[in-house]
Design a protein around this motif. Structure first.
Motif, PDB file in Angstrom:
ATOM      1  N   CYS A   1       0.832  -1.200   0.000  1.00 34.81           N
ATOM      2  CA  CYS A   1       0.000   0.000   0.000  1.00 34.81           C
ATOM      3  C   CYS A   1       0.868   1.251   0.000  1.00 34.81           C
ATOM      4  O   CYS A   1       0.623   2.190  -0.767  1.00 34.81           O
ATOM      5  CB  CYS A   1      -0.925  -0.019   1.225  1.00 34.81           C
ATOM      6  N   ILE A   2       1.882   1.280   0.856  1.00 41.64           N
ATOM      7  CA  ILE A   2       2.776   2.442   0.933  1.00 41.64           C
ATOM      8  C   ILE A   2       3.501   2.665  -0.389  1.00 41.64           C
ATOM      9  O   ILE A   2       3.531   3.786  -0.917  1.00 41.64           O
ATOM     10  CB  ILE A   2       3.806   2.255   2.066  1.00 41.64           C
ATOM     11  N   THR A   3       4.074   1.609  -0.941  1.00 40.96           N
ATOM     12  CA  THR A   3       4.830   1.756  -2.189  1.00 40.96           C
ATOM     13  C   THR A   3       3.925   2.176  -3.346  1.00 40.96           C
ATOM     14  O   THR A   3       4.336   2.969  -4.198  1.00 40.96           O
ATOM     15  CB  THR A   3       5.554   0.441  -2.540  1.00 40.96           C
ATOM     16  N   THR A   4       2.695   1.656  -3.369  1.00 36.07           N
ATOM     17  CA  THR A   4       1.757   2.025  -4.434  1.00 36.07           C
ATOM     18  C   THR A   4       1.388   3.500  -4.343  1.00 36.07           C
ATOM     19  O   THR A   4       1.359   4.212  -5.359  1.00 36.07           O
ATOM     20  CB  THR A   4       0.480   1.168  -4.346  1.00 36.07           C
ATOM     21  N   ILE A   5       1.109   3.978  -3.142  1.00 38.28           N
ATOM     22  CA  ILE A   5       0.745   5.384  -2.965  1.00 38.28           C
ATOM     23  C   ILE A   5       1.913   6.293  -3.338  1.00 38.28           C
ATOM     24  O   ILE A   5       1.741   7.290  -4.049  1.00 38.28           O
ATOM     25  CB  ILE A   5       0.295   5.639  -1.510  1.00 38.28           C
ATOM     26  N   VAL A   6       3.118   5.956  -2.881  1.00 38.28           N
ATOM     27  CA  VAL A   6       4.287   6.784  -3.192  1.00 38.28           C
ATOM     28  C   VAL A   6       4.565   6.776  -4.690  1.00 38.28           C
ATOM     29  O   VAL A   6       4.900   7.818  -5.282  1.00 38.28           O
ATOM     30  CB  VAL A   6       5.521   6.284  -2.409  1.00 38.28           C
ATOM     31  N   ARG A   7       4.411   5.621  -5.342  1.00 42.06           N
ATOM     32  CA  ARG A   7       4.659   5.531  -6.780  1.00 42.06           C
ATOM     33  C   ARG A   7       3.637   6.345  -7.570  1.00 42.06           C
ATOM     34  O   ARG A   7       3.986   7.020  -8.541  1.00 42.06           O
ATOM     35  CB  ARG A   7       4.618   4.071  -7.218  1.00 42.06           C
ATOM     36  N   ASN A   8       2.371   6.297  -7.157  1.00 41.28           N
ATOM     37  CA  ASN A   8       1.311   6.956  -7.909  1.00 41.28           C
ATOM     38  C   ASN A   8       1.121   8.426  -7.541  1.00 41.28           C
ATOM     39  O   ASN A   8       0.731   9.242  -8.384  1.00 41.28           O
ATOM     40  CB  ASN A   8      -0.022   6.221  -7.715  1.00 41.28           C
ATOM     41  N   GLU A   9       1.358   8.770  -6.274  1.00 37.46           N
ATOM     42  CA  GLU A   9       1.033  10.112  -5.806  1.00 37.46           C
ATOM     43  C   GLU A   9       2.219  10.855  -5.213  1.00 37.46           C
ATOM     44  O   GLU A   9       2.090  12.025  -4.843  1.00 37.46           O
ATOM     45  CB  GLU A   9      -0.094  10.038  -4.758  1.00 37.46           C
TER      46      GLU A   9
END
Length: 276
Positions: free
Chosen positions: A164-172
């Protein structure tokens, strides 16, 4: 300034861990009611979560808060206690004494604790809510269409806290971890003022003058009353914060705090914004 009191941090750590273990199932229900759709009331939400996801559904996203909220509570409570102590001692210019606490000392220390809570707790709350909400029906955000419930997706958006953390940082970007931070700031600064100040005065009022400190019963009673006062006033902004943080799992519905308040009020009225 006197020496840093580490027992305040230890007490906050123990209290934070206990609150997650005991309260996470109810927090999951609260979040679903605030940011999800299709639930009539609390008991309906409990039944639907249990039927769809079994008892484990109530503990979605618990591992990350359990590992982090204990530290978060430790820092918040430690910051409040030590800031209040520093202000009182600085005002009286007696570093080793225990001067009486004033309302202004408590107010400023509570505000500092509220700001610190957003810096530490924003990402924690975001990850928790994203993991709690990712299997939920969500509102169709297509323009011109009335909001409607959509069946939960088969594949969850996140595989766990780290993903979840990596996805949010990658996308936003890193700023994405602080989605809803402004609403959290508007919740926590007044919320902690309305928690710590009543708690201090209630615990002192309940404690007999002959006692050196409040008894466990006095602490529990004062803490319960202060918590009710704090959450009673913080709930509307907590609803806004939860909706902003849940927004973006599949769709982006809100443009900011004011837009979220406006849409929530137009579609659900004042009662739903206050109750979640």
């Amino acid at each position: 300034m006197g020496s840093l009191q580490l027992e305040d941090f230890a007490a906050g750590w123990i209290g934070g861990a206990a609150s997650v273990i005991v309260g996470h199932p109810l927090d999951t229900v609260k979040t679903r009611l605030q940011a999800g759709v299709g639930y009539g009331n609390t008991f309906s939400c409990i039944r639907m979560v249990y039927r769809r996801e079994s008892v484990f559904g109530f503990f979605k996203g618990m591992s990350f808060p359990l590992a982090s909220i204990a530290v978060y509570n430790s820092v918040v409570f430690g910051v409040f206690s030590n800031t209040q102590r520093f202000l009182s001692q600085h005002r009286c210019r007696e570093p080793e004494a225990s001067p009486p606490r004033t309302l202004s000392d408590l107010l400023l220390a509570s505000m500092v604790a509220g700001v610190v809570s957003v810096g530490l707790g924003g990402p924690v709350d975001l990850i928790k809510i994203r993991l709690q909400m990712q299997t939920q029906p969500f509102r169709d955000a297509n323009l011109g269409l009335k909001s409607k419930a959509v069946a939960p997706v088969e594949q969850p958006a996140y595989q766990g806290p780290v993903h979840c953390i990596t996805t949010i940082v990658r996308n936003e970007g890193l700023a994405g971890l602080y989605r809803g931070a402004s609403a959290m700031l508007l919740r926590d600064v007044p919320g902690y003022c309305l928690y710590f100040i009543p708690y201090v005065f209630l615990s002192e009022w309940i404690t007999p003058e002959a006692c050196t400190g409040p008894s466990p019963c006095a602490v529990w009673l004062a803490g319960g009353m202060a918590g009710a006062i704090s959450w009673g006033t913080a709930t509307p902004m907590d609803v806004v914060k939860s909706r902003l943080q849940a927004d973006g799992v599949y769709l982006n519905k809100y443009k900011g705090v004011l837009d979220c308040i406006s849409q929530s009020y137009q579609k659900e009225g004042l009662k739903e914004v206050n109750t979640g």
